[in-house]
Write an enzyme that holds these catalytic residues in place. Structure first.
Site, PDB file in Angstrom:
ATOM      1  N   CYS A 142       0.818  -1.270  -0.150  1.00  0.00           N
ATOM      2  CA  CYS A 142       0.034  -0.068  -0.055  1.00  0.00           C
ATOM      3  C   CYS A 142       0.975   1.255  -0.008  1.00  0.00           C
ATOM      4  O   CYS A 142       1.393   1.573   0.955  1.00  0.00           O
ATOM      5  CB  CYS A 142      -0.840  -0.177   1.179  1.00  0.00           C
ATOM      6  SG  CYS A 142      -1.750   1.398   1.381  1.00  0.00           S
ATOM      7  N   CYS A 176      -0.297   3.991   2.491  1.00  0.00           N
ATOM      8  CA  CYS A 176       0.105   3.933   3.687  1.00  0.00           C
ATOM      9  C   CYS A 176       1.487   4.096   4.016  1.00  0.00           C
ATOM     10  O   CYS A 176       1.860   4.707   5.001  1.00  0.00           O
ATOM     11  CB  CYS A 176      -0.256   2.489   4.214  1.00  0.00           C
ATOM     12  SG  CYS A 176      -1.881   1.915   3.445  1.00  0.00           S
ATOM     13  N   ASP A 177       2.384   3.543   3.035  1.00  0.00           N
ATOM     14  CA  ASP A 177       3.752   3.498   3.370  1.00  0.00           C
ATOM     15  C   ASP A 177       4.568   4.091   2.620  1.00  0.00           C
ATOM     16  O   ASP A 177       5.662   4.528   3.070  1.00  0.00           O
ATOM     17  CB  ASP A 177       4.324   1.974   3.461  1.00  0.00           C
ATOM     18  CG  ASP A 177       3.506   1.033   4.574  1.00  0.00           C
ATOM     19  OD1 ASP A 177       2.986   1.607   5.294  1.00  0.00           O
ATOM     20  OD2 ASP A 177       3.263   0.089   4.003  1.00  0.00           O
TER      21      ASP A 177
END
Ligand code: NAP
Length: 308
Positions: free
Chosen positions: A131, A134-135
Site C-alpha cells: 500500500c 499507507c507506507d
C-alpha cells in the site's frame, strides 16, 4: 438470536460494532483469521485522523477492539465457514454451532495479493509493502519499485514519484491491464523507469531490510540487480466474500455490490469496508462505511419492530 452480527474486525467491523453497541443492539463480532484486519500488518499509521503523531497499526486495532467491548460488544475469535441468507433469521455456521441473527454486517475485507518472495513475511514493513498510500511517506527521498501492470500499479508509481527520487515500475509482460491514459501518464513521468518484461526473483536483503531486487528478464532469462529501499506490490486484491457468495451479489472480482450506502441485495444484510470498496481501501473510509452499516441495520430493526 443475535440482533446484529458482524463478520470481520478491521476498521469497518469494529466501527460498526461501536455504533451498534452504543445503540444497545448487543452486537456479536466474529474476528476471523486476522483479528484487526490489514492494519495489523502495517507499522505506523499517520493518516488516521485524531493521532497527531501517528499510531502503530496493531495498537489502533487493539484500541478499537477495547472501545467496541466497552459498550458491550461480544468478540468471538472464530471463523464463519458457511451461511444461509435465504431468509431471516440468517444462519451462520461457526465451528459446530449455528448462529441465528436478525441482521448481518459483512466486513471481511480484501486481502492484498503478494508475490510469495523468499523471506516475504519477515520483510513486510521492512521494505515490502502492499500500500503506497499507507507506507509511501517512509520512502521519501529514496529509491523504490512498484510491481504490477494494472491501474493500481500506475497509480501507486505516480504517487510514489512525488516522494521518492526514482521509481522502477516492474511488470511481467509488455501489455498493460491498466487504462491507456494511466499508462501514458506513468510513462511520461520522468521519475518512473519502466522495467518490462521482468519478473522479481528475490529481494536483496542487507541488515534485515530490503536493499535491492534481483530481476529476471522474462524473454532472455538475464539476471539483473537493482538498488531500491522498497518494493510495493500492486498485483491486485482478493475480496473475502466466498462464504457469502451463494446469496450475496458480487461483481466479477468478488466485491460485494452495495446500493444506498451499505445495503446488499438481501434485505437486512449490509456490507462495509474493503469487501465492497475496491476504490479507496483506506482505514478511515472503511470505518465510515462501518458506521453507515450499523445505523442502517439499526433502522432496519426499528422498521421491523414497528411493522409487527
Ligand atoms: P488488476 O487490474 O487485476 O491488475 C493486477 C496486475 O498485477 C496485472 O497487471 C497482473 O499482471 C499483475 N500480477 C498479478 N499477479 C501477479 C504475479 N504473481 N506476478 C507479477 N504480476 C502479477 O488489479 P489492480 O491494478 O489492483 O486493479 C483492480 C481494479 O481496480 C481494476 O478494475 C482497476 O481498473 C481498478 N482501479 C482503478 C483505479 C483508477 O481508476 N484510478 C485505480 C486503482 C484500481 P498481468 O496483466 O500479466 O496478469
Amino acid at each position: 438470536m443475535n440482533k446484529v452480527t458482524i463478520v470481520g474486525t478491521g476498521p469497518a467491523g469494529l466501527t460498526a460494532a461501536i455504533y451498534a453497541a452504543r445503540a444497545q443492539l448487543q452486537p456479536v463480532v466474529y474476528a476471523g483469521l486476522q483479528h484487526g484486519g490489514q492494519l495489523t500488518t502495517t507499522t505506523e499509521v499517520e493518516n488516521f485522523p485524531g493521532f497527531a503523531h501517528g499510531i502503530m497499526g496493531p495498537q489502533l486495532m487493539t484500541d478499537m477492539t477495547a472501545q467496541a467491548e466497552r459498550f458491550g460488544t461480544k468478540i468471538v475469535y472464530d471463523m464463519v465457514t458457511k451461511t444461509d441468507l435465504s431468509k431471516p433469521p440468517f444462519k451462520l455456521w461457526v465451528g459446530k454451532d449455528i448462529v441465528e441473527t436478525q441482521t448481518l454486517i459483512i466486513a471481511t475485507g480484501a486481502t492484498a495479493k503478494t508475490l510469495n518472495l523468499p523471506g516475504e513475511s519477515t520483510l513486510m514493513g521492512r521494505g515490502l509493502s502492499t500500500c503506497a498510500t499507507c507506507d509511501g511517506f517512509f520512502y521519501r527521498g529514496r529509491k523504490v519499485a512498484v510491481t504490477g501492470g494494472g491501474d493500481s500499479a500506475m497509480e501507486e508509481a505516480m504517487y510514489l514519484a512525488n516522494l521518492a527520487t526514482e521509481v522502477y515500475l516492474i511488470h511481467r509482460r509488455e501489455q498493460f491491464r491498466a487504462s491507456p491514459i494511466m499508462v501514458e501518464r506513468a510513462q511520461k513521468d520522468p521519475k518512473i523507469k519502466m522495467m518490462i518484461p521482468y519478473v522479481i526473483e528475490e529481494p536483496v536483503v542487507k541488515d534485515e531490510v530490503v536493499a535491492g531486487l534481483k530481476l529476471r528478464h522474462r524473454d532472455t532469462g538475464a539476471i539483473e540487480e537493482i538498488e531500491v529501499d522498497g518494493l510495493f506490490m500492486a498485483i491486485g486484491h482478493t475480496p473475502n466474500s466466498e462464504v457469502f457468495k451463494p446469496w450475496i451479489e458480487t461483481d466479477e472480482q468478488g466485491y460485494v455490490r452495495v446500493r444506498e450506502f451499505t445495503k446488499t441485495n438481501v434485505e437486512g444484510v449490509f456490507a462495509a469496508g474493503d469487501i465492497s470498496d475496491p476504490n479507496f481501501r483506506q482505514a478511515i473510509t472503511a470505518a465510515g462505511m462501518g458506521c453507515q452499516a450499523a445505523i442502517q441495520a439499526q433502522r432496519y430493526l426499528e422498521h421491523l419492530e414497528a411493522s409487527h
